[in-house]
Design a protein around this motif. Structure first.
Motif, PDB file in Angstrom:
ATOM      1  N   THR A  61       0.826  -1.207   0.000  1.00 21.12           N
ATOM      2  CA  THR A  61       0.000   0.000   0.000  1.00 21.12           C
ATOM      3  C   THR A  61       0.858   1.253   0.000  1.00 21.12           C
ATOM      4  O   THR A  61       0.563   2.228  -0.706  1.00 21.12           O
ATOM      5  N   ALA A  69      -4.703   3.400  -3.857  1.00 26.05           N
ATOM      6  CA  ALA A  69      -4.946   2.894  -2.505  1.00 26.05           C
ATOM      7  C   ALA A  69      -6.357   3.199  -2.034  1.00 26.05           C
ATOM      8  O   ALA A  69      -6.952   2.417  -1.273  1.00 26.05           O
ATOM      9  N   ILE A  76      -5.090  -2.281  -5.035  1.00 28.99           N
ATOM     10  CA  ILE A  76      -3.722  -2.253  -4.521  1.00 28.99           C
ATOM     11  C   ILE A  76      -2.953  -3.496  -4.954  1.00 28.99           C
ATOM     12  O   ILE A  76      -1.801  -3.424  -5.396  1.00 28.99           O
ATOM     13  N   ALA A 269      -1.921   5.606   1.251  1.00 33.54           N
ATOM     14  CA  ALA A 269      -0.526   5.292   0.931  1.00 33.54           C
ATOM     15  C   ALA A 269       0.425   6.110   1.799  1.00 33.54           C
ATOM     16  O   ALA A 269       1.419   5.584   2.312  1.00 33.54           O
TER      17      ALA A 269
END
Length: 304
Positions: A61, A69, A76, A269
């Motif tokens: 991620t 994300a 992902i 992220a």
């Protein structure tokens, strides 16, 4: 056949029977031992996989774009265009360096003071004879049953009364009296032979000399374990710094990550990248000192 010959023959048969039975028992123990090792190995592998899957997902991620994300786990996992944008954004912001510095200062100082005072208290409870020693140890152990969350408001009021809020000491002082550290030190000190202490007394050593020159040098494994465990606990502590620190320049890693999550919103992220950067020093520390941690906690530092 004489009596002597009968006894000799019986002993020979007995030795033969024991010798014949011993390999069989050893073989059974060997088979059962191999079976136990196999089962234990499988269980360890399963637990390792259970632990690694979320960790690898968090790493994946953090290497994804924030837009990817935000779409969820399927996006992902299906996206294989890794990017270091989230890490670059955190480092460019500059705050993470302050968080690292604040966490390092509070964790190191707290660990040193905890080892010093906890070892002294444990030495007194383990080696000195005084009235009320057992009651004092019982009261210290009862401190484990008090949740830290219950003490946050009294701690905040005390720190405010002495003017220590928004300082590193407001994070350090409340975490120095670690009950579990006293307990671990005492259990380890109890296992040190008292003959060493008596020999030091014969040589003219006083209590302080025995503590400093005899007990502590033998306690390196437990010192390392308590130091690392305290360091990790202070590094990961969110509640106390969140209450006593409001200056952004003094925020520790957990508090800083909480502000990142609040300001970044759905930028998962960036949040995962910050979490990995926060955990990375602890992972490295554990990999280096894992043997000392295990020896110190289990009390196996002394091997005879």
């Amino acid at each position: 056949m004489t009596a002597t010959e009968s006894i000799t023959t019986g002993r020979a048969k007995l030795r033969t029977g024991v010798s014949a039975a011993a390999p069989a028992n050893a073989a059974k123990i060997g088979v059962s031992g191999k079976g136990f090792n196999l089962v234990a190995g499988i269980i360890l592998i399963v637990f390792a996989i259970i632990w690694l899957i979320p960790s690898l997902f968090a790493l994946k991620t953090s290497l994804s774009d924030n837009g990817v994300a935000a779409l969820g786990a399927n996006s992902i996992l299906s996206n294989w265009n890794p990017t270091l944008h989230s890490y670059a954004a955190l480092f460019q912001a500059g705050d993470i360096w302050n968080w690292y510095l604040a966490s390092a200062i509070t964790s190191v100082v707290t660990a040193v003071l905890t080892v010093m005072f906890a070892s002294m208290a444990a030495f007194a409870l383990s080696r000195l004879v005084f009235r009320g020693r057992n009651i004092a140890f019982l009261l210290i152990i009862l401190g484990i049953m008090i949740p830290t969350q219950v003490l946050i408001i009294p701690i905040f009021q005390e720190l405010n009364a002495v003017g220590l809020l928004n300082t590193y000491w407001s994070v350090i002082f409340p975490q120095v009296p670690a009950v579990i550290a006293v307990f671990i030190f005492k259990q380890f000190f109890d296992g040190i032979p008292k003959e060493l202490e008596e020999a030091a007394r014969i040589d003219g050593a006083n209590i302080w000399k025995i503590y400093w020159s005899v007990i502590l040098p033998l306690s390196r494994p437990v010192i390392a374990a308590v130091t690392i465990l305290t360091f990790v606990g202070v590094w990961n502590n969110l509640l106390l710094p969140l209450f006593v620190l409001s200056n952004p320049d003094l925020m520790t890693i957990p508090v800083g990550l909480a502000t990142v999550q609040g300001s970044f919103g759905q930028r998962y992220a960036d949040i995962q990248a910050g979490a990995i950067l926060a955990a990375l020093p602890l992972i490295i520390l554990y990999l280096i000192f894992q043997r000392q941690i295990v020896e110190g906690v289990t009390g196996s530092g002394l091997k005879g």
